[in-house]
Write a protein that holds these residues in place. Structure first.
Motif, PDB file in Angstrom:
ATOM      1  N   GLY B 314       0.799  -1.213   0.000  1.00 18.22           N
ATOM      2  CA  GLY B 314       0.000   0.000   0.000  1.00 18.22           C
ATOM      3  C   GLY B 314       0.836   1.268   0.000  1.00 18.22           C
ATOM      4  N   TRP B 315       2.124   1.146  -0.351  1.00 17.70           N
ATOM      5  CA  TRP B 315       2.966   2.334  -0.438  1.00 17.70           C
ATOM      6  C   TRP B 315       2.794   2.949  -1.802  1.00 17.70           C
ATOM      7  N   ARG B 316       3.288   4.185  -1.920  1.00 17.95           N
ATOM      8  CA  ARG B 316       3.235   4.865  -3.209  1.00 17.95           C
ATOM      9  C   ARG B 316       4.127   4.103  -4.198  1.00 17.95           C
ATOM     10  N   SER B 317       3.569   3.822  -5.396  1.00 18.04           N
ATOM     11  CA  SER B 317       4.272   2.921  -6.319  1.00 18.04           C
ATOM     12  C   SER B 317       5.626   3.482  -6.760  1.00 18.04           C
ATOM     13  N   GLN B 318       5.761   4.831  -6.746  1.00 15.93           N
ATOM     14  CA  GLN B 318       7.032   5.411  -7.207  1.00 15.93           C
ATOM     15  C   GLN B 318       8.175   5.119  -6.248  1.00 15.93           C
ATOM     16  N   LEU B 319       7.843   4.711  -5.019  1.00 19.87           N
ATOM     17  CA  LEU B 319       8.908   4.369  -4.067  1.00 19.87           C
ATOM     18  C   LEU B 319       9.726   3.193  -4.580  1.00 19.87           C
ATOM     19  N   ALA B 320       9.107   2.358  -5.438  1.00 15.97           N
ATOM     20  CA  ALA B 320       9.833   1.207  -5.986  1.00 15.97           C
ATOM     21  C   ALA B 320      11.118   1.643  -6.672  1.00 15.97           C
ATOM     22  N   SER B 321      11.071   2.786  -7.404  1.00 18.61           N
ATOM     23  CA  SER B 321      12.282   3.232  -8.114  1.00 18.61           C
ATOM     24  C   SER B 321      13.400   3.544  -7.143  1.00 18.61           C
ATOM     25  N   LEU B 322      13.024   4.101  -5.986  1.00 21.71           N
ATOM     26  CA  LEU B 322      14.056   4.407  -4.982  1.00 21.71           C
ATOM     27  C   LEU B 322      14.771   3.121  -4.567  1.00 21.71           C
ATOM     28  N   PHE B 323      13.976   2.069  -4.297  1.00 16.86           N
ATOM     29  CA  PHE B 323      14.584   0.804  -3.886  1.00 16.86           C
ATOM     30  C   PHE B 323      15.413   0.197  -5.016  1.00 16.86           C
TER      31      PHE B 323
END
Lengths: 369, 345
Positions: B314-323
């Protein structure tokens, strides 16, 4: 190798001395011109620029275009040159630093710094100058992350900046929950940054950004590269970093500085972008193809050698003018949505052409600027 | 130099004598590298963590879309691995996906072509685009990143012209064999994932056990030395880009199948970066000469796990790029440390 260059001088009668010399000098004139065109990127760019402007004004005077392609149109088109020249210069610095130097993250730094500038100027009520200073410093910090990993830890530049591209653009979007910042101060900032009439002749509408950002940055980078020891060191490490190390240059620090400077310039571009959009957008530098790819294209077109050690400010500026005025002309020649598509075609063709030309020139005349 | 050990590899590797196997073991590195073991551990740990965080994660309804979504990226990544091993790179694959996808989608809508024709058309088209890159890079002798930046624009132009300023609507379900629906699965395993695994296995064998596969490593290690050793450098480099084009064409079919019946002009956007990220996380050296397909498949799996994990939590999907960015830095950092250790050892 050079025997293959031009068969013409080989046919020139060699035993005769007096008249043959002048004749061969005359015969060499086209070869010399060709050589200048191929080896001096500035000359080539100037010729291409002339060709584009003459073609477009001819088309314009024969009413083939949807609007007149004149001086005032050309100068108002310069607004799109501001971020291009600045980021092109940022790429010039990092690519010249050598060892595969490149910065894919400039667009992401622009996005992130836009948000930071938006917070400072639009939300926290900072005055303009400290906010701009903050943007530059913050951009520099982002660049320092790249520079530290690349110069001191030894990461490959392409991968490092790919990773920081992901990271910075992600933070930029998450930091304000995907919302742009467009409060009253930023709206006003937009109106002051709009093109002002500069009293030259009929009063050409010169965009303010060219005078406040583009020209100062270009001058500073030129002075840095050509009139300071930092510039000499940068060309040194780009040409051969082992030799530079043995010559007593702090290779790591010089390379680190190049990435920091690229970050500072990206931070300033963020301010320009906020002014242009009248809002601090979280995806300012990464929408569409992003800002990094056009900037690298401009740098390569401007004669910056991807292998490092070669590159001039004038080349980057002329390459930008070429692209901007070509794009502006395309918009008038091809109306509607198709115009922006043909701009892609033009950029691609020009880049492939310039790259092939670089390869040809290197084989014909050796490595030259 | 190693032709004596490599020639028998043309036969079935399983039924060979002790002697050849030993000799090959000395020439070739161990089939699985430290980076790949670490990747497997990280992926397993992530899956367990996600399963603890959201119990719905380890169910078919969540794993199948993950495998389907990673297939096209892994497929392009396989081609990208081959290119990066030769010391090149291809940033035009996203535009290639777009061109192939729009042409195939239009052909399916307008003339209702069948499944084999659609796949063949897409792969041939991809192969032609790869050929353009390959010829310019191998025979124009220009740095790959510059040329592919240029051709990325050119391909994008072609794709946008075919789109003609609008979306392609009403795409028939010809390609559903590769989709995320029931038609795209056998025994619960998606076809696109299986096909990707088969191609990965073939590529793994080609790179590891055939002379021309070894030549690619030699070119990446030192192109001049490879040429002096009799490797047809230009032809090999050209073939790497054509191969990537073919695989990208197939990946475009997967992308169409996974989408809705509408194809928008932003199809494929960003895939070049995800593919390169998968390759790099998989331990392939961006300098060339080192790398494996297995690592790339694992890298793609990791990237996709992160992406779907972030959404499931349920996190903001753009956080994936950070990871993903952080994973790239860790993976390359680990590789640097290992290289340093190897040099001092």
């Amino acid at each position: 190798m050079s025997t293959a260059v031009s068969p013409a001088p080989a046919q020139a009668p060699q035993p005769e001395d007096g008249s043959a010399q002048s004749r061969s000098r005359l015969g060499q004139l086209p070869a010399a011109l060709l050589r200048a065109l191929l080896t001096q990127r500035i000359v080539l760019l100037l010729v291409l620029l002339l060709v584009i402007v003459v073609t477009m004004t001819t088309l314009s005077s024969n009413n083939y275009l949807t609007a007149p392609y004149d001086l005032s149109y050309m100068s108002s088109a310069l607004i799109s040159a501001v971020p291009l020249v600045m980021l092109g210069l940022a790429e010039l610095l990092v690519i010249t630093s050598g060892r595969g130097g490149i910065d894919l993250s400039v667009g992401a730094i622009v996005s992130l710094t836009s948000m930071v500038f938006g917070f400072a100027y639009g939300e926290w009520g900072w005055p303009l100058w400290p906010a701009i200073l903050l943007a530059a410093v913050f951009g520099g910090l982002c660049g320092a992350v790249n520079g530290f990993l690349i110069a001191y830890v030894g990461y490959p530049a392409l991968i490092t900046t790919l990773a920081t591209y992901y990271a910075f653009s992600s933070i930029a979007i998450v930091i304000n929950d995907q919302q742009p910042i467009s409060t009253a101060p930023i709206q006003e900032f937009f109106s002051t940054a709009r093109s002002i009439e500069v009293p030259v002749g009929d009063g050409l509408p010169i965009p303010l950004g060219t005078l406040t950002f583009l020209v100062p940055v270009a001058i500073v980078v030129w002075v840095l590269l050509n009139r300071t020891t930092f510039g000499r060191r940068l060309y040194g490490i780009g040409t051969n970093d082992v030799a530079a190390q043995w010559a007593g240059i702090d290779v790591r620090r010089t390379r680190f500085s190049a990435y920091v400077l690229a970050g500072v310039i990206s931070g300033l571009v963020a301010v320009v972008t906020v002014a242009q959009f009248a809002s601090a957008r979280p995806d300012a530098g990464v929408t569409g193809t992003g800002m990094a790819l056009p900037a690298i294209t401009i740098a390569v077109l401007g004669g910056v050698a991807i292998t490092g050690g070669i590159g001039r400010v004038a080349g980057v500026v002329l390459a930008t003018l070429l692209v901007v005025w070509l794009n502006a002309g395309i918009l008038l020649a091809v109306p509607g949505n198709a115009g922006s598509q043909y701009q892609l075609l033009a950029l691609g063709v020009v880049l492939v052409f310039a790259a092939l030309l670089n390869g040809l020139t290197n084989r014909k005349y050796g490595r030259t600027g | 130099m190693s032709s004596s050990t490599l020639t028998p590899a043309g036969g079935a590797p399983a039924g060979e004598g002790e002697h050849t196997a030993q000799a090959r073991g000395r020439v070739l590195p161990f089939p699985i590298t430290g980076q790949e073991i670490v990747l497997i551990v990280v992926i397993v740990a992530l899956w367990i963590a996600l399963w603890l965080g959201t119990p719905a994660f380890l169910t078919g309804g969540s794993i199948v879309p993950l495998l389907v979504a990673m297939a096209p990226v892994a497929l392009i990544g396989i081609g990208m691995t081959v290119i990066i091993i030769t010391g090149g790179i291809d940033v035009s694959v996203a535009s290639m996906v777009m061109v192939c996808a729009v042409v195939v989608a239009k052909a399916m809508v307008d003339s209702g072509i069948s499944l084999p024709v659609a796949v063949l058309l897409s792969m041939v088209l991809g192969g032609v685009l790869g050929l353009v890159n390959g010829v310019l890079i191998a025979y124009g002798r220009v740095h790959a990143i510059i040329i592919t930046f240029g051709t990325a624009n050119l391909f994008k132009f072609v794709g946008l012209r075919v789109f003609g300023g609008s979306t392609v609507n009403g795409i028939p379900d010809t390609l559903d064999v590769f989709g995320r629906g029931a038609a795209g699965r056998t025994l619960g395993i998606p076809h696109s994932f299986l096909l990707m695994l088969v191609i990965a296995a073939l590529a793994w064998y080609y790179l590891r056990h055939t002379p021309s596969g070894r030549h690619l490593y030699a070119i990446g290690g030192d192109a001049d030395a490879a040429r002096l050793a009799g490797v047809k450098v230009q032809r090999r480099v050209l073939s790497a880009y054509v191969l990537t084009g073919l695989l990208t064409g197939l990946a475009a079919c997967f992308v169409i199948a996974q989408g809705t019946s509408t194809l928008a002009p932003n199809v494929g956007a960003g895939m070049e970066l995800s593919a390169i990220a998968a390759v790099v996380i998989g331990g392939t050296s961006i300098m060339g000469g080192r790398g494996s397909v297995l690592g790339t498949v694992l890298g793609a799996l990791l990237v996709q796990t992160v992406a779907s994990g972030v959404t499931q939590l349920g996190w903001r999907s753009q956080l994936a790029s950070l990871f993903i960015g952080i994973f790239i830095l860790i993976a390359v950092g680990a590789d640097l440390l290992r290289q340093r250790a190897r040099r001092t050892a």
